[in-house]
Motif scaffolding. Structure first.
Motif, PDB file in Angstrom:
ATOM      1  N   GLU A  25     -51.336  43.909 -25.024  1.00 45.82           N
ATOM      2  CA  GLU A  25     -51.222  43.161 -23.768  1.00 45.82           C
ATOM      3  C   GLU A  25     -52.521  42.444 -23.440  1.00 45.82           C
ATOM      4  OE1 GLU A  25     -49.949  45.750 -20.610  1.00 45.82           O
ATOM      5  OE2 GLU A  25     -48.083  46.197 -21.689  1.00 45.82           O
ATOM      6  N   TRP A  26     -53.622  43.134 -23.649  1.00 45.75           N
ATOM      7  CA  TRP A  26     -54.931  42.547 -23.323  1.00 45.75           C
ATOM      8  C   TRP A  26     -55.195  41.322 -24.193  1.00 45.75           C
ATOM      9  CZ3 TRP A  26     -59.626  41.654 -25.736  1.00 45.75           C
ATOM     10  CH2 TRP A  26     -60.712  41.395 -24.888  1.00 45.75           C
ATOM     11  N   GLU A  28     -53.019  39.391 -25.627  1.00 46.39           N
ATOM     12  CA  GLU A  28     -52.113  38.294 -25.247  1.00 46.39           C
ATOM     13  C   GLU A  28     -52.604  37.610 -23.980  1.00 46.39           C
ATOM     14  OE1 GLU A  28     -48.292  40.145 -25.102  1.00 46.39           O
ATOM     15  OE2 GLU A  28     -47.975  39.855 -27.275  1.00 46.39           O
ATOM     16  N   ARG A  29     -53.075  38.418 -23.044  1.00 55.36           N
ATOM     17  CA  ARG A  29     -53.524  37.857 -21.767  1.00 55.36           C
ATOM     18  C   ARG A  29     -54.816  37.068 -21.906  1.00 55.36           C
ATOM     19  NH1 ARG A  29     -56.912  39.233 -18.085  1.00 55.36           N
ATOM     20  NH2 ARG A  29     -57.313  41.347 -18.838  1.00 55.36           N
ATOM     21  N   THR A  30     -55.759  37.603 -22.673  1.00 58.29           N
ATOM     22  CA  THR A  30     -57.080  36.974 -22.725  1.00 58.29           C
ATOM     23  C   THR A  30     -57.211  35.933 -23.835  1.00 58.29           C
ATOM     24  OG1 THR A  30     -57.942  38.627 -24.264  1.00 58.29           O
ATOM     25  CG2 THR A  30     -58.201  39.085 -21.900  1.00 58.29           C
ATOM     26  N   GLU A  64     -64.291  40.603 -21.751  1.00 55.07           N
ATOM     27  CA  GLU A  64     -63.645  39.424 -21.171  1.00 55.07           C
ATOM     28  C   GLU A  64     -64.586  38.662 -20.244  1.00 55.07           C
ATOM     29  OE1 GLU A  64     -60.192  40.419 -18.874  1.00 55.07           O
ATOM     30  OE2 GLU A  64     -59.694  38.313 -18.480  1.00 55.07           O
TER      31      GLU A  64
END
Ligand SMILES: Nc1ncnc2c1ncn2[C@@H]1O[C@H](COP(=O)(O)OP(=O)(O)OP(=O)(O)O)[C@@H](O)[C@H]1O
Ligand SMILES: [Mg+2]
Length: 137
Positions: A25-26, A28-30, A64
């Motif tokens: 998830e991380w 994909e998001r970042t 991030e």
């Protein structure tokens, strides 16, 4: 699984699954590539799993927010001596000793389960967070 996440080693059970889901998830998001070098092949007590996931969250927040890295490598291994987590990015790094609430929180997560952690930045090269939880049985 996302193409951004490259699994390089074996895995199993619930901490490994939680790590994999969180990292997928991380990534994909970042848009930052996560290389999973290793995931634990056995399970650990829930309190240890919680500490690892909590510390990992702080480490990734720093990747991030501060690093500018395009790739971060993550390894969580269970050896004879205990659990080891390494989160290594190829970003800007930093000079000297980093201090802040995030790093204090990471340390507290590990200390809560009898472990410790350190953050090492090399300017222009990247940053590595290492945490260990000695085996308790
Ligand atoms: N992966 C990283 N790449 C570059 N610099 C980093 C990295 N991780 C930490 N740092 C440096 O260490 C400092 C302290 O990090 P820390 O997480 O403790 O605080 P913070 O991220 O600034 O704030 P917060 O309390 O919201 O986490 C950061 O401000 C940054 O300068
Ligand atoms: Mg932080």
């Amino acid at each position: 699984m996302s193409e951004e996440v490259r699994v390089r080693e074996g895995r199993s059970r619930s901490l490994a699954q939680a790590l994999e889901e969180h990292l997928t998830e991380w990534a994909e998001r970042t848009g930052i590539t996560v290389e999973i070098w290793a995931l634990p092949t056995r399970d650990v007590p829930p309190v240890v799993a919680g500490a690892v996931l909590g510390a990992l969250g702080e480490a990734l927040a720093n990747v991030e927010r501060h690093s500018g890295a395009r790739v971060v490598s993550v390894a969580v291994t269970l050896g004879r001596g205990g659990l080891r987590m390494t989160v290594s990015d190829n970003g800007v790094g930093f000079f000297g000793e980093a201090r802040g609430r995030g790093i204090a929180a990471m340390r507290a997560h590990f200390e809560r389960v009898g472990g410790s952690c350190g953050v090492n930045g090399v300017p222009g090269e990247g940053t590595t967070v290492t945490g260990v939880v000695p085996r308790q049985d």
